[in-house]
Design a protein around this motif. Structure first.
Motif, short mmCIF file in Angstrom:
data_model
loop_
_atom_site.label_atom_id
_atom_site.label_comp_id
_atom_site.label_asym_id
_atom_site.label_seq_id
_atom_site.Cartn_x
_atom_site.Cartn_y
_atom_site.Cartn_z
N SER A 169 -1.11 1.02 12.31
CA SER A 169 0.25 1.54 12.45
C SER A 169 0.86 1.97 11.12
CB SER A 169 1.14 0.48 13.09
OG SER A 169 1.35 -0.61 12.20
N LEU A 170 0.14 1.76 10.01
CA LEU A 170 0.69 2.07 8.69
C LEU A 170 0.71 3.57 8.41
CD1 LEU A 170 -1.08 -0.60 6.43
CD2 LEU A 170 1.31 -0.61 7.16
N ALA A 171 1.72 3.99 7.67
CA ALA A 171 1.74 5.36 7.16
C ALA A 171 0.91 5.47 5.89
CB ALA A 171 3.18 5.79 6.88
N ASP A 172 0.89 4.38 5.10
CA ASP A 172 0.11 4.33 3.86
C ASP A 172 -0.92 3.21 4.00
OD1 ASP A 172 1.65 6.22 1.96
OD2 ASP A 172 3.21 4.93 2.82
N PHE A 196 0.81 -1.21 0.00
CA PHE A 196 0.00 0.00 0.00
C PHE A 196 0.85 1.27 0.00
CE2 PHE A 196 -2.69 -3.36 1.76
CZ PHE A 196 -3.72 -3.31 0.82
N ALA A 197 2.14 1.11 0.18
CA ALA A 197 3.06 2.26 0.06
C ALA A 197 3.55 2.42 -1.37
CB ALA A 197 4.24 2.08 1.01
N ARG A 225 -7.97 -0.41 -3.82
CA ARG A 225 -7.27 -1.54 -3.21
C ARG A 225 -7.91 -1.86 -1.87
NH1 ARG A 225 -1.38 0.99 -3.35
NH2 ARG A 225 -2.66 2.61 -2.39
N VAL A 226 -8.33 -3.11 -1.73
CA VAL A 226 -9.04 -3.54 -0.53
C VAL A 226 -8.22 -4.64 0.16
CG1 VAL A 226 -11.16 -4.57 0.36
CG2 VAL A 226 -11.25 -3.02 -1.60
N LEU A 227 -8.17 -4.59 1.46
CA LEU A 227 -7.50 -5.63 2.25
C LEU A 227 -8.56 -6.44 2.99
CD1 LEU A 227 -4.79 -6.83 3.20
CD2 LEU A 227 -4.93 -5.26 5.16
#
Length: 294
Positions: free
Chosen positions: A90-93, A59-60, A69-71
């Motif tokens: 915790s993700l930045a992207d 995702f970055a 985009r789906v998780l």
């Protein structure tokens, strides 16, 4: 509650397993409107952590296709589901959307809404309808959060829960109820993938049936299915022309919420429907971006 119209049509969603980031990158170039990276059904329990570690860095990366985009995360009542949420937070992207599985109540959607805040507050929610209780409470689930975007029909698990066969007739009520709830809250409704890759005729029959019931798209498990699915969820030239006329009529009417076209009185639901048709037409290359808009 009504969600605002979105600009990304959801006619097709291509599933890829979380252990194969190479397939995820290829899927983004497949022409699918949505790519879903699956950390749940497609990954054995012993490999859940590996799949999460391989998937989240994607995702970055740039997304030149512009598709959503789906998780797909594990159920929130499992350890791996909670680890998925903790890692996403915790993700930045972050992904554009998260798909919830085995959902039984609106409380689960509200819990995820509370857990994914900060940078993750932009994430939309997809919910897979695959439990008896979820079917019973689907209207509450559909309206549980303004971040709700799409409902996905989970035929395999739901038919087992309902003790019925996996046929269109046996699941007609369940499909119709889900489509009704999605329409009530302006959500997209995605049908289950057709798992027989050799049976394109069967895919066409299933896609046509879903479209007739009010579904807005159908999930896929292989890129070859995407173009077939689009045939049934992309508006015809006649539908596009009528939608253009309707949008133009509302423009001319000002802010009254009513318009007249060919002697017929039109209300706002017609405007929303027309806007969606034009968005689909632009996505399918039938209409240029700078053509008629509301």
């Amino acid at each position: 509650m009504e969600n605002a119209p979105h600009s990304i049509p959801r006619r097709s969603m291509l599933f890829v397993p979380g252990l194969r980031p190479d397939r995820a990158r290829k899927a983004l170039a497949s022409g699918a409107d949505v790519v879903c990276i699956d950390l749940e059904d497609a990954v054995a329990v012993s490999h859940k952590d590996d799949a999460r570690n391989l998937t989240l860095p994607l995702f970055a990366e740039p997304n030149p296709s512009g598709c959503e985009r789906v998780l797909r995360i594990n159920s929130l009542d499992t350890t791996h589901g909670l680890r998925d949420v903790e890692a996403i937070a915790s993700l930045a992207d972050v992904p554009e959307a998260v798909m919830m599985t085995k959902v039984r109540s609106a409380a689960e959607v509200k819990l995820l809404d509370e857990l994914l805040q900060g940078r993750a507050a932009s994430i939309k929610f997809y919910v897979t309808l695959e439990t008896n209780q979820g079917l019973e409470d689907v209207f509450d689930i559909a309206g549980a959060s303004p971040r709700m975007a799409c409902l996905l029909f989970g035929e395999v698990d739901l038919s087992a829960d309902l003790r019925c066969k996996r046929t269109s007739q046996a699941l007609l009520y369940a499909r119709s109820r889900m489509a009704h709830a999605a329409a009530a809250f302006e959500l997209d409704a995605m049908d289950v993938p057709h798992i027989n890759l050799e049976d394109m005729d069967g895919l066409r029959v299933a896609a046509e049936h879903a479209a007739e019931l009010g579904f807005t798209g159908k999930a896929c498990i292989h890129p070859t299915q995407v173009s077939v699915v689009h045939e049934y969820f992309t508006p015809s030239a006649e539908e596009v022309a009528l939608a253009e006329q309707a949008v133009a009529a509302f423009k001319e009417s000002g802010s009254s919420g009513l318009a007249v076209l060919n002697g017929l009185m039109l209300q706002k639901p017609v405007l929303r429907s027309s806007q969606r048709i034009l968005a689909l037409a632009r996505q399918g290359g039938l209409l240029l971006e700078d053509e008629v808009r509301a």
